[in-house]
Design an enzyme around this catalytic site. Structure first.
Site, PDB file in Angstrom:
ATOM      1  N   CYS A  84       0.907  -1.264  -0.041  1.00 62.12           N
ATOM      2  CA  CYS A  84      -0.016  -0.088  -0.114  1.00 62.12           C
ATOM      3  C   CYS A  84       0.955   1.324   0.025  1.00 62.12           C
ATOM      4  O   CYS A  84       1.832   1.367   0.923  1.00 62.12           O
ATOM      5  CB  CYS A  84      -0.806  -0.045   1.387  1.00 62.12           C
ATOM      6  N   CYS A 197      -0.435   4.806  -6.250  1.00 58.84           N
ATOM      7  CA  CYS A 197      -1.491   4.183  -5.800  1.00 58.84           C
ATOM      8  C   CYS A 197      -1.640   2.807  -6.507  1.00 58.84           C
ATOM      9  O   CYS A 197      -1.590   2.852  -7.744  1.00 58.84           O
ATOM     10  CB  CYS A 197      -2.742   5.122  -5.930  1.00 58.84           C
TER      11      CYS A 197
END
Length: 239
Positions: A84, A197
């Site tokens: 992440c 992302c």
């Protein structure tokens, strides 16, 4: 199981699936035993990282991530992969909680960008949390880049693609993705864009054929993970 690494994912799950798919696809194999040894933590219930970074009265994801690190300490992997991007806001605290090295995705992406492009202006595309955290901006500036952060209208388009389309509706909105790249690179005068992302990385995996120069941080992390895992395997084979 000996000589393995662990993947701390689930933020989100589809993006983690993309990471594992690329990892397995890019590993050169001729038999089952050629694939890499790893354990996947798909911790889908970690509270939203961006929500906390933007408003610290929101539920803090750090205790959840630290609990994951504690569990991985018990397993003793060779290294940990944090998939992440936004969670790298907590990287130093997570690394302090373990002697096991954690790969730093923004740093690896910035180093790769420096190999592909000698300075200049690059766009950073990610969650509002990643933008505010400034992790990518710092790493890119360290290696000589001027970083363009999205203005409000462009960031809203990025938000819509990540949250509304992919996370909420399982929709890979190629038209919006191409629109974002065109605005970030062409209209803003950047030579390239860094995708910070994992939902954007998922988009890049399936939205092929565009003309833009993109460095996908997750893709770089896949390559570095394979390199490190194979190096560890080679050392173990010769010990």
């Amino acid at each position: 199981m000996e000589n393995f690494f662990s993947i701390l994912g689930g933020m989100g799950t589809q993006a983690t699936e993309s990471f594992v798919r690329l990892l397995n696809h890019r590993t050169i194999t001729h038999k089952d035993q050629d694939y890499l040894n790893y354990v996947l933590f798909n911790h889908a219930t970690v509270p939203d990282r961006t929500a906390y970074i933007l408003d610290e009265t929101a539920e803090n994801p750090l205790p959840f991530l630290l609990d994951d690190i504690a569990k991985q300490n018990l397993l003793k992997p060779n290294f940990i992969v944090l998939t992440c991007n936004t969670a790298h806001y907590f990287f130093e605290t997570l690394q302090e909680a373990t002697k096991i090295p954690i790969l730093h995705m923004p740093r690896e992406a910035a180093i790769e960008m420096s190999h592909r492009q000698n300075g200049g202006k690059v766009a950073f595309l990610g969650t509002e949390g990643s933008v505010k955290a400034g992790v990518y901006q710092r790493e890119l500036e360290k290696v000589g880049f001027e970083v363009m952060l999205p203005k409000t209208q462009l960031q809203q388009k990025v938000n819509d693609l990540i949250y509304r389309d992919i996370k909420e509706n399982d929709f890979l909105n190629k038209d919006l993705y191409y629109e974002i790249l065109a605005e970030a690179i062409e209209k803003c005068g950047c030579a390239s864009a860094v995708l910070g992302c994992t939902e954007l990385s998922l988009m890049e995996e399936f939205a092929t054929g565009h003309k833009y120069n993109v460095v996908d941080a997750q893709s770089i992390l896949v390559d570095r993970t394979i390199e490190r895992a194979l190096s560890d395997r080679k050392k173990a084979d010769h010990s």
